[in-house]
Scaffold this motif. Structure first.
Motif, short mmCIF file in Angstrom:
data_model
loop_
_atom_site.label_atom_id
_atom_site.label_comp_id
_atom_site.label_asym_id
_atom_site.label_seq_id
_atom_site.Cartn_x
_atom_site.Cartn_y
_atom_site.Cartn_z
N UNK A 1 0.84 -1.20 0.00
CA UNK A 1 0.00 0.00 0.00
C UNK A 1 0.88 1.25 0.00
N UNK A 2 1.86 1.28 0.87
CA UNK A 2 2.74 2.45 0.97
C UNK A 2 3.51 2.68 -0.34
N UNK A 3 4.02 1.61 -0.92
CA UNK A 3 4.81 1.75 -2.14
C UNK A 3 3.99 2.31 -3.31
N UNK A 4 2.71 2.08 -3.33
CA UNK A 4 1.87 2.72 -4.35
C UNK A 4 2.04 4.24 -4.28
N UNK A 5 2.00 4.78 -3.06
CA UNK A 5 2.12 6.23 -2.88
C UNK A 5 3.54 6.73 -3.17
N UNK A 6 4.53 5.88 -2.90
CA UNK A 6 5.91 6.23 -3.23
C UNK A 6 6.07 6.36 -4.74
N UNK A 7 5.57 5.38 -5.47
CA UNK A 7 5.74 5.34 -6.93
C UNK A 7 4.85 6.32 -7.68
N UNK A 8 3.62 6.50 -7.23
CA UNK A 8 2.60 7.17 -8.04
C UNK A 8 2.19 8.56 -7.59
N UNK A 9 2.53 8.96 -6.37
CA UNK A 9 2.00 10.22 -5.84
C UNK A 9 3.07 10.99 -5.08
N UNK A 10 2.72 12.21 -4.74
CA UNK A 10 3.56 13.03 -3.87
C UNK A 10 3.03 13.02 -2.43
N UNK A 11 2.14 12.11 -2.11
CA UNK A 11 1.60 12.01 -0.75
C UNK A 11 2.72 11.77 0.26
N UNK A 12 3.67 10.93 -0.11
CA UNK A 12 4.87 10.74 0.72
C UNK A 12 6.06 11.25 -0.07
N UNK A 13 7.05 11.74 0.63
CA UNK A 13 8.24 12.24 -0.05
C UNK A 13 9.33 11.19 -0.16
N UNK A 14 9.05 9.95 0.21
CA UNK A 14 9.97 8.88 -0.14
C UNK A 14 9.98 8.79 -1.66
N UNK A 15 11.15 8.54 -2.23
CA UNK A 15 11.31 8.53 -3.68
C UNK A 15 11.39 7.10 -4.22
N UNK A 16 12.06 6.22 -3.49
CA UNK A 16 12.27 4.83 -3.94
C UNK A 16 11.39 3.88 -3.13
N UNK A 17 10.74 2.91 -3.81
CA UNK A 17 9.97 1.90 -3.08
C UNK A 17 10.87 1.17 -2.07
#
Length: 175
Positions: free
Chosen positions: A23-39
């Motif tokens: 679930x978290x990695x979806x936001x990492x890859x597809x959105x700016x909701x989280x500022x993590x850049x890499x899954x």
């Protein structure tokens, strides 16, 4: 006939790690909701999960579809900042699977999370929302968060800068 599966909320466990990471990695890859850049991998995410026990101010609540048991979202309360004087403040967040928005799951998660926090020594909850994100703004306002201000262009992702609005909610015996 409503075909939306019923959702139940429970504490997160180590068995949930792979689903929560997905679930978290979806936001990492597809959105700016989280500022993590890499899954991240589930093993990289394990310390985060273990830092959210069933009791105390730092909680993890998981929403599962009844019947299938599929995890469709989670909410956390985490340390606001590492210094000891911040111990009575938490940062809260909600993440939903890509197909779970608009069903009230975020509200169910926050209801359970804030109910658990009522018995803890927590004075304030804070939420940072990368803009634009009207659904998250509405969710936080519904739960009594008030707007504090915006950090302008504080994060860079996908080749552009993003603003983060900060919200605050008082917590205590009455909440």
């Amino acid at each position: 006939m409503d075909e939306t599966p019923e959702v139940q909320v429970r504490p997160g466990t180590e068995a949930d790690l792979t689903a929560l990471t997905s679930i978290y990695n979806h936001y990492v890859r597809e959105t700016a909701v989280t500022f993590d850049i890499e899954p991240i991998t589930p093993e990289q995410r394990r310390p985060w999960l273990l830092s959210h026990p069933e009791d105390g101010p730092h909680r993890l609540k998981v929403a599962c579809e009844t019947g299938s048991g599929r995890i469709v979202g989670y909410a956390t309360s985490s340390p606001f900042r590492p210094k000891q004087a911040y111990a009575t403040s938490v940062e809260v967040s909600v993440y939903l699977s890509a197909d779970a928005g608009g069903r009230g799951t975020g509200s169910l998660l926050y209801e359970a999370l804030f109910a658990d926090l009522r018995g803890e020594d927590v004075h304030r909850a804070y939420a940072g929302i990368a803009l634009p994100n009207e659904a998250s703004v509405r969710l936080h306002q519904r739960f009594g968060f008030t707007y504090l201000g915006t950090y302008r262009e504080v994060g860079r992702k996908f080749g552009r800068y993003w603003d983060v609005a900060w919200y605050e909610k008082p917590l205590g015996p009455a909440d």
